[in-house]
Design a protein around this motif. Sequence first.
Motif, PDB file in Angstrom:
ATOM      1  N   GLU A 186       0.858  -1.189   0.000  1.00 21.02           N
ATOM      2  CA  GLU A 186       0.000   0.000   0.000  1.00 21.02           C
ATOM      3  C   GLU A 186       0.897   1.243   0.000  1.00 21.02           C
ATOM      4  O   GLU A 186       1.032   1.945   1.006  1.00 21.02           O
ATOM      5  CB  GLU A 186      -0.926  -0.020   1.213  1.00 21.02           C
ATOM      6  CG  GLU A 186      -1.864  -1.219   1.222  1.00 21.02           C
ATOM      7  CD  GLU A 186      -2.722  -1.270   2.479  1.00 21.02           C
ATOM      8  OE1 GLU A 186      -3.009  -0.203   3.050  1.00 21.02           O
ATOM      9  OE2 GLU A 186      -3.106  -2.381   2.883  1.00 21.02           O
ATOM     10  N   ILE A 187       1.497   1.499  -1.154  1.00 28.37           N
ATOM     11  CA  ILE A 187       2.560   2.497  -1.247  1.00 28.37           C
ATOM     12  C   ILE A 187       2.060   3.894  -0.888  1.00 28.37           C
ATOM     13  O   ILE A 187       2.707   4.624  -0.118  1.00 28.37           O
ATOM     14  CB  ILE A 187       3.158   2.486  -2.670  1.00 28.37           C
ATOM     15  CG1 ILE A 187       3.664   1.082  -3.007  1.00 28.37           C
ATOM     16  CG2 ILE A 187       4.300   3.497  -2.784  1.00 28.37           C
ATOM     17  CD1 ILE A 187       3.987   0.887  -4.460  1.00 28.37           C
ATOM     18  N   PHE A 188       0.917   4.277  -1.424  1.00 29.18           N
ATOM     19  CA  PHE A 188       0.407   5.618  -1.176  1.00 29.18           C
ATOM     20  C   PHE A 188       0.150   5.836   0.324  1.00 29.18           C
ATOM     21  O   PHE A 188       0.589   6.835   0.910  1.00 29.18           O
ATOM     22  CB  PHE A 188      -0.878   5.845  -1.975  1.00 29.18           C
ATOM     23  CG  PHE A 188      -1.455   7.228  -1.832  1.00 29.18           C
ATOM     24  CD1 PHE A 188      -0.886   8.306  -2.488  1.00 29.18           C
ATOM     25  CD2 PHE A 188      -2.568   7.453  -1.029  1.00 29.18           C
ATOM     26  CE1 PHE A 188      -1.410   9.588  -2.343  1.00 29.18           C
ATOM     27  CE2 PHE A 188      -3.109   8.725  -0.880  1.00 29.18           C
ATOM     28  CZ  PHE A 188      -2.516   9.803  -1.542  1.00 29.18           C
ATOM     29  N   GLY A 189      -0.537   4.891   0.944  1.00 27.69           N
ATOM     30  CA  GLY A 189      -0.825   5.015   2.364  1.00 27.69           C
ATOM     31  C   GLY A 189       0.441   5.010   3.205  1.00 27.69           C
ATOM     32  O   GLY A 189       0.564   5.766   4.178  1.00 27.69           O
ATOM     33  N   ALA A 190       1.400   4.168   2.841  1.00 34.55           N
ATOM     34  CA  ALA A 190       2.657   4.103   3.581  1.00 34.55           C
ATOM     35  C   ALA A 190       3.417   5.425   3.482  1.00 34.55           C
ATOM     36  O   ALA A 190       4.035   5.883   4.449  1.00 34.55           O
ATOM     37  CB  ALA A 190       3.508   2.952   3.062  1.00 34.55           C
ATOM     38  N   LEU A 191       3.367   6.049   2.309  1.00 35.87           N
ATOM     39  CA  LEU A 191       4.046   7.330   2.136  1.00 35.87           C
ATOM     40  C   LEU A 191       3.387   8.425   2.966  1.00 35.87           C
ATOM     41  O   LEU A 191       4.072   9.275   3.552  1.00 35.87           O
ATOM     42  CB  LEU A 191       4.064   7.717   0.653  1.00 35.87           C
ATOM     43  CG  LEU A 191       5.198   7.089  -0.166  1.00 35.87           C
ATOM     44  CD1 LEU A 191       4.971   7.356  -1.645  1.00 35.87           C
ATOM     45  CD2 LEU A 191       6.546   7.633   0.269  1.00 35.87           C
ATOM     46  N   LEU A 192       2.069   8.421   3.004  1.00 31.45           N
ATOM     47  CA  LEU A 192       1.377   9.406   3.837  1.00 31.45           C
ATOM     48  C   LEU A 192       1.748   9.222   5.305  1.00 31.45           C
ATOM     49  O   LEU A 192       1.955  10.206   6.037  1.00 31.45           O
ATOM     50  CB  LEU A 192      -0.133   9.284   3.649  1.00 31.45           C
ATOM     51  CG  LEU A 192      -0.678   9.701   2.278  1.00 31.45           C
ATOM     52  CD1 LEU A 192      -2.199   9.534   2.246  1.00 31.45           C
ATOM     53  CD2 LEU A 192      -0.301  11.135   1.943  1.00 31.45           C
ATOM     54  N   TYR A 193       1.853   7.966   5.731  1.00 28.40           N
ATOM     55  CA  TYR A 193       2.255   7.710   7.115  1.00 28.40           C
ATOM     56  C   TYR A 193       3.673   8.237   7.348  1.00 28.40           C
ATOM     57  O   TYR A 193       3.939   8.916   8.352  1.00 28.40           O
ATOM     58  CB  TYR A 193       2.198   6.210   7.416  1.00 28.40           C
ATOM     59  CG  TYR A 193       2.750   5.888   8.782  1.00 28.40           C
ATOM     60  CD1 TYR A 193       1.910   5.836   9.887  1.00 28.40           C
ATOM     61  CD2 TYR A 193       4.120   5.683   8.975  1.00 28.40           C
ATOM     62  CE1 TYR A 193       2.419   5.586  11.157  1.00 28.40           C
ATOM     63  CE2 TYR A 193       4.633   5.435  10.234  1.00 28.40           C
ATOM     64  CZ  TYR A 193       3.783   5.392  11.319  1.00 28.40           C
ATOM     65  OH  TYR A 193       4.294   5.171  12.584  1.00 28.40           O
ATOM     66  N   ALA A 194       4.606   7.900   6.438  1.00 30.23           N
ATOM     67  CA  ALA A 194       6.007   8.304   6.618  1.00 30.23           C
ATOM     68  C   ALA A 194       6.136   9.825   6.639  1.00 30.23           C
ATOM     69  O   ALA A 194       6.978  10.378   7.365  1.00 30.23           O
ATOM     70  CB  ALA A 194       6.860   7.708   5.505  1.00 30.23           C
ATOM     71  N   GLU A 195       5.324  10.500   5.853  1.00 27.58           N
ATOM     72  CA  GLU A 195       5.357  11.963   5.843  1.00 27.58           C
ATOM     73  C   GLU A 195       4.855  12.526   7.176  1.00 27.58           C
ATOM     74  O   GLU A 195       5.461  13.435   7.755  1.00 27.58           O
ATOM     75  CB  GLU A 195       4.490  12.469   4.696  1.00 27.58           C
ATOM     76  CG  GLU A 195       4.421  13.979   4.569  1.00 27.58           C
ATOM     77  CD  GLU A 195       3.540  14.385   3.406  1.00 27.58           C
ATOM     78  OE1 GLU A 195       2.469  14.976   3.666  1.00 27.58           O
ATOM     79  OE2 GLU A 195       3.898  14.090   2.256  1.00 27.58           O
ATOM     80  N   LYS A 196       3.769  11.952   7.663  1.00 29.46           N
ATOM     81  CA  LYS A 196       3.164  12.440   8.902  1.00 29.46           C
ATOM     82  C   LYS A 196       4.059  12.165  10.113  1.00 29.46           C
ATOM     83  O   LYS A 196       4.108  12.963  11.073  1.00 29.46           O
ATOM     84  CB  LYS A 196       1.799  11.789   9.087  1.00 29.46           C
ATOM     85  CG  LYS A 196       1.052  12.265  10.327  1.00 29.46           C
ATOM     86  CD  LYS A 196      -0.321  11.618  10.406  1.00 29.46           C
ATOM     87  CE  LYS A 196      -1.088  12.083  11.644  1.00 29.46           C
ATOM     88  NZ  LYS A 196      -2.432  11.457  11.721  1.00 29.46           N
ATOM     89  N   HIS A 197       4.776  11.059  10.083  1.00 30.50           N
ATOM     90  CA  HIS A 197       5.573  10.641  11.239  1.00 30.50           C
ATOM     91  C   HIS A 197       7.074  10.779  10.982  1.00 30.50           C
ATOM     92  O   HIS A 197       7.870  10.073  11.603  1.00 30.50           O
ATOM     93  CB  HIS A 197       5.228   9.191  11.593  1.00 30.50           C
ATOM     94  CG  HIS A 197       3.809   8.994  12.016  1.00 30.50           C
ATOM     95  ND1 HIS A 197       3.374   9.164  13.315  1.00 30.50           N
ATOM     96  CD2 HIS A 197       2.704   8.678  11.295  1.00 30.50           C
ATOM     97  CE1 HIS A 197       2.077   8.931  13.385  1.00 30.50           C
ATOM     98  NE2 HIS A 197       1.632   8.635  12.172  1.00 30.50           N
ATOM     99  N   ALA A 198       7.457  11.681  10.098  1.00 27.82           N
ATOM    100  CA  ALA A 198       8.879  11.862   9.803  1.00 27.82           C
ATOM    101  C   ALA A 198       9.666  12.253  11.053  1.00 27.82           C
ATOM    102  O   ALA A 198      10.846  11.893  11.200  1.00 27.82           O
ATOM    103  CB  ALA A 198       9.059  12.915   8.710  1.00 27.82           C
ATOM    104  N   ASN A 199       9.033  12.994  11.968  1.00 27.44           N
ATOM    105  CA  ASN A 199       9.733  13.430  13.184  1.00 27.44           C
ATOM    106  C   ASN A 199      10.160  12.263  14.059  1.00 27.44           C
ATOM    107  O   ASN A 199      11.079  12.392  14.872  1.00 27.44           O
ATOM    108  CB  ASN A 199       8.854  14.384  13.994  1.00 27.44           C
ATOM    109  CG  ASN A 199       8.729  15.747  13.322  1.00 27.44           C
ATOM    110  OD1 ASN A 199       9.564  16.115  12.488  1.00 27.44           O
ATOM    111  ND2 ASN A 199       7.690  16.487  13.676  1.00 27.44           N
ATOM    112  N   ALA A 200       9.492  11.108  13.881  1.00 31.32           N
ATOM    113  CA  ALA A 200       9.843   9.946  14.696  1.00 31.32           C
ATOM    114  C   ALA A 200      11.248   9.441  14.388  1.00 31.32           C
ATOM    115  O   ALA A 200      11.821   8.684  15.176  1.00 31.32           O
ATOM    116  CB  ALA A 200       8.828   8.828  14.474  1.00 31.32           C
ATOM    117  N   LEU A 201      11.812   9.855  13.270  1.00 35.08           N
ATOM    118  CA  LEU A 201      13.140   9.395  12.869  1.00 35.08           C
ATOM    119  C   LEU A 201      14.263  10.244  13.463  1.00 35.08           C
ATOM    120  O   LEU A 201      15.436   9.985  13.192  1.00 35.08           O
ATOM    121  CB  LEU A 201      13.258   9.391  11.338  1.00 35.08           C
ATOM    122  CG  LEU A 201      12.243   8.525  10.585  1.00 35.08           C
ATOM    123  CD1 LEU A 201      12.492   8.612   9.084  1.00 35.08           C
ATOM    124  CD2 LEU A 201      12.306   7.078  11.048  1.00 35.08           C
TER     125      LEU A 201
END
Length: 264
Positions: free
Chosen positions: A30-45
Amino acid sequence: MDAAAVVGELRQLHEDAVDPNVERMPADEEIFGALLYAEKHANALRRLPSEQQRAAALKRVKLWQFLSEQSEVHQARAVNDARAVGAEWQELAPVLAVKAASAAYNKARRLQAAALMEDSPEAEPVRRTPEAVLATEQRRIRQQEAERRAEEAAQQRHHLLMPVAQRLLQHRDSLLLDEDAEYWLDEVAEVLSNCSTPIQTVSLSRYLAAVVRALTNAERHTARPAATTDDARLALAAVAEFVTTEPRSRQSDQSDSPRHDSRR
């Protein structure tokens, strides 16, 4: 690109950063959904070294680029399907986010460039202009027609080709074989064992032509006859006559080198 694998690598970075919400990240497919998650939670990195944070951001860029290219391919196919069931360019204009039928047509042709590259990724890039797309489509139609004619011609000659090839293999031990000739005779034998389709027949013709070239070269280099018995000479002469009358376009794309075997 294996986009799901890249998403998996991105997920691993979030796990390495002990992202508390990583279980909510959509599946790798689910590439699109995974990218939205990674964008939203980028600070977790932020717990990761800067090199890994940069790697994660670059993976996101790469995946968005992949989605962008894929969206054009699928949109082009959707336009083709809409046209096939009678949709007018004026109807397509608003859904393509343009104002006029002519603009819809031009945009559709530009999208088609992406679809053409998807269908033939090894081909030269197609410029995103209606004229370039049309020229590419026409060229590929001509290529397909040429291939179809070659296959039909090969099928018509099939009843002659099989006994010629079988006769040559029967006298294999009486031929002056070097590495190349051995290789191409092996290819002939392999295809001949189950030669029933036009493509297989075309391949068999090409391999026989390669055998003739290899034996001719061996004869020239060693000053010895390529065939050591009368039966072998007659069999080789029959093959040589057969491949000499083959359409040039079907012989010219077969290299003398085994490294250019089109079936491998």
